[in-house]
Design a protein around this motif. Structure first.
Motif, mmCIF file in Angstrom:
data_model
loop_
_atom_site.group_PDB
_atom_site.id
_atom_site.type_symbol
_atom_site.label_atom_id
_atom_site.label_comp_id
_atom_site.label_asym_id
_atom_site.label_seq_id
_atom_site.Cartn_x
_atom_site.Cartn_y
_atom_site.Cartn_z
ATOM 1 N N LEU A 14 0.264 -8.394 -8.040
ATOM 2 C CA LEU A 14 -0.753 -7.360 -7.883
ATOM 3 C C LEU A 14 -2.134 -7.966 -7.671
ATOM 4 O O LEU A 14 -2.937 -7.427 -6.903
ATOM 5 C CB LEU A 14 -0.760 -6.440 -9.104
ATOM 6 C CG LEU A 14 0.484 -5.570 -9.286
ATOM 7 C CD1 LEU A 14 0.387 -4.775 -10.576
ATOM 8 C CD2 LEU A 14 0.697 -4.636 -8.098
ATOM 9 N N GLN A 17 -2.404 -8.747 -4.054
ATOM 10 C CA GLN A 17 -2.453 -7.585 -3.169
ATOM 11 C C GLN A 17 -3.689 -6.712 -3.371
ATOM 12 O O GLN A 17 -4.181 -6.096 -2.416
ATOM 13 C CB GLN A 17 -1.191 -6.727 -3.383
ATOM 14 C CG GLN A 17 0.107 -7.441 -3.113
ATOM 15 C CD GLN A 17 0.226 -7.950 -1.697
ATOM 16 O OE1 GLN A 17 -0.162 -7.269 -0.739
ATOM 17 N NE2 GLN A 17 0.752 -9.159 -1.539
ATOM 18 N N LEU A 18 -4.192 -6.637 -4.603
ATOM 19 C CA LEU A 18 -5.245 -5.671 -4.915
ATOM 20 C C LEU A 18 -6.645 -6.251 -4.941
ATOM 21 O O LEU A 18 -7.625 -5.503 -4.831
ATOM 22 C CB LEU A 18 -4.975 -5.009 -6.272
ATOM 23 C CG LEU A 18 -3.624 -4.314 -6.478
ATOM 24 C CD1 LEU A 18 -3.612 -3.624 -7.828
ATOM 25 C CD2 LEU A 18 -3.320 -3.336 -5.357
ATOM 26 N N TYR A 80 4.889 -0.356 -5.785
ATOM 27 C CA TYR A 80 3.798 -0.708 -4.871
ATOM 28 C C TYR A 80 4.195 -0.330 -3.448
ATOM 29 O O TYR A 80 5.322 -0.578 -3.017
ATOM 30 C CB TYR A 80 3.524 -2.211 -4.961
ATOM 31 C CG TYR A 80 2.567 -2.738 -3.921
ATOM 32 C CD1 TYR A 80 1.202 -2.794 -4.174
ATOM 33 C CD2 TYR A 80 3.026 -3.200 -2.687
ATOM 34 C CE1 TYR A 80 0.312 -3.289 -3.220
ATOM 35 C CE2 TYR A 80 2.153 -3.691 -1.731
ATOM 36 C CZ TYR A 80 0.806 -3.728 -1.998
ATOM 37 O OH TYR A 80 -0.064 -4.216 -1.055
ATOM 38 N N GLU A 82 2.447 0.113 0.760
ATOM 39 C CA GLU A 82 1.326 0.115 1.695
ATOM 40 C C GLU A 82 1.385 1.333 2.613
ATOM 41 O O GLU A 82 0.695 1.383 3.625
ATOM 42 C CB GLU A 82 1.308 -1.198 2.483
ATOM 43 C CG GLU A 82 1.010 -2.390 1.572
ATOM 44 C CD GLU A 82 0.860 -3.705 2.304
ATOM 45 O OE1 GLU A 82 1.149 -3.739 3.517
ATOM 46 O OE2 GLU A 82 0.467 -4.690 1.654
ATOM 47 N N ILE A 111 -3.218 1.352 0.088
ATOM 48 C CA ILE A 111 -2.241 0.908 -0.903
ATOM 49 C C ILE A 111 -2.002 2.016 -1.915
ATOM 50 O O ILE A 111 -2.932 2.712 -2.336
ATOM 51 C CB ILE A 111 -2.750 -0.350 -1.638
ATOM 52 C CG1 ILE A 111 -2.947 -1.499 -0.660
ATOM 53 C CG2 ILE A 111 -1.801 -0.757 -2.771
ATOM 54 C CD1 ILE A 111 -3.733 -2.657 -1.250
ATOM 55 N N LEU A 113 -0.120 2.677 -5.748
ATOM 56 C CA LEU A 113 0.455 2.053 -6.934
ATOM 57 C C LEU A 113 0.883 3.176 -7.873
ATOM 58 O O LEU A 113 0.040 3.898 -8.404
ATOM 59 C CB LEU A 113 -0.595 1.165 -7.614
ATOM 60 C CG LEU A 113 -0.115 -0.013 -8.442
ATOM 61 C CD1 LEU A 113 0.577 -1.037 -7.553
ATOM 62 C CD2 LEU A 113 -1.297 -0.653 -9.151
ATOM 63 N N SER A 230 7.178 -6.422 -6.710
ATOM 64 C CA SER A 230 7.649 -5.652 -7.857
ATOM 65 C C SER A 230 9.046 -5.093 -7.647
ATOM 66 O O SER A 230 9.819 -4.955 -8.596
ATOM 67 C CB SER A 230 6.671 -4.512 -8.161
ATOM 68 O OG SER A 230 6.533 -3.651 -7.041
#
Length: 291
Positions: A14, A17-18, A80, A82, A111, A113, A230
């Protein structure tokens, strides 16, 4: 329940990605999961993610000095995507406890979550705080078992001072952070120790062996989880079990049958040949446990 290796893997993934993404929307679909009211969760919106880190089994998202902290409990997970859905969540009508929507400007990616929780018993916990230590569960954590300064002497001091059964000691978050039911089974099997041995009864050689097994099992599991999204972490975790969740199957070390002791809401697995000198532990709460 996700434990140290999986939570570490989630945080690493994460964070990659975040980091740098802007939180555009925070939706709480389970009011029972939200454990704080000040600051309000809506204060997260518009903030930029500065990092994701782990405290024991807690995941902490740094949103410009406000922190979105969550604990996945026994049946929680992170989904998760996109290609996030913008559909309105119906309060209490799905397994989604919270949904975060973000925009990553560097590649113009949207994104999503979702924090999900299976089953009817809901224990997933969400906190919005100004300092991670405002979360009681984080403030009271014991040392990290993979920390460089948590050496065998520090571990031996904990073990020598405890009258707990060693299985319970390893699982106590106030004693050692991040180990739960799964990895305590795996560590004790690797160390060839009964789950019901009393901690302070273990001699120096056995404590050293237990410390080595803890390091070996956790380091191996962290390495296996590294770089996994994940969606793959659960299968990665299960594929490396030697005794946990393998009741009735052969022990990969000696070939004996993996056995189970059940409790009200959990169970443990062990190998009698490897761990209890061939003695079978009675599978009831009132057993005279092997010491």
């Amino acid at each position: 329940m996700p434990e140290l290796p999986e939570v570490h893997g989630l945080c690493t993934y994460l964070d990659t990605q975040l980091n740098g993404a802007v939180l555009t929307s925070v939706r709480i679909n389970s009011i029972a999961a939200l454990k704080t009211a000040d600051p309000p969760y809506t204060a997260l919106e518009g903030r930029t993610i500065r990092g994701v880190r782990r405290f024991g089994k807690f995941i902490c998202v740094d949103a410009d000095e406000l922190f979105f902290v969550f604990h996945l409990a026994k049946a929680g997970w992170v989904r998760y995507t996109e290609h996030p859905s913008t559909a309105t969540l119906r309060m209490g009508k799905s397994n989604i406890a919270a949904r975060l929507l973000l925009h990553r400007g560097i590649d113009d990616t949207h994104i999503g979550l979702d924090l999900t929780e299976a089953g009817t018993k809901k224990s997933l916990a969400i906190y919005v705080v100004r300092d991670p230590l405002d979360v009681h569960g984080i403030a009271t954590l014991g040392p990290e078992p993979l920390s460089p300064d948590f050496d065998v002497e520090a571990f031996a001091g904990i073990v020598r001072s405890s009258s707990q059964q060693i299985k319970g000691l390893l699982r106590s978050q106030a004693v050692i952070a991040g180990i739960g039911n799964t990895y305590s089974d795996e560590i004790l099997h690797a160390a060839r120790i009964s789950p019901f041995a009393i901690a302070k009864s273990l001699d120096e050689e056995t404590v050293g062996r237990l410390y080595g097994a803890m390091q070996e099992v956790l380091v191996g599991a962290v390495a296996a989880a590294a770089g996994k999204p994940s969606s793959e972490l659960k299968d990665t975790k299960r594929s490396n079990f030697r005794v946990h969740a393998r009741t009735g199957q052969p022990c990969p070390v000696c070939g004996d049958t993996v056995r189970e002791v059940s409790f009200a809401d959990t169970s443990l697995q062990y190998c009698a040949t490897c761990q209890t000198n061939g003695k079978i532990l009675a599978d009831r709460r009132t057993s005279r446990f092997l010491k």
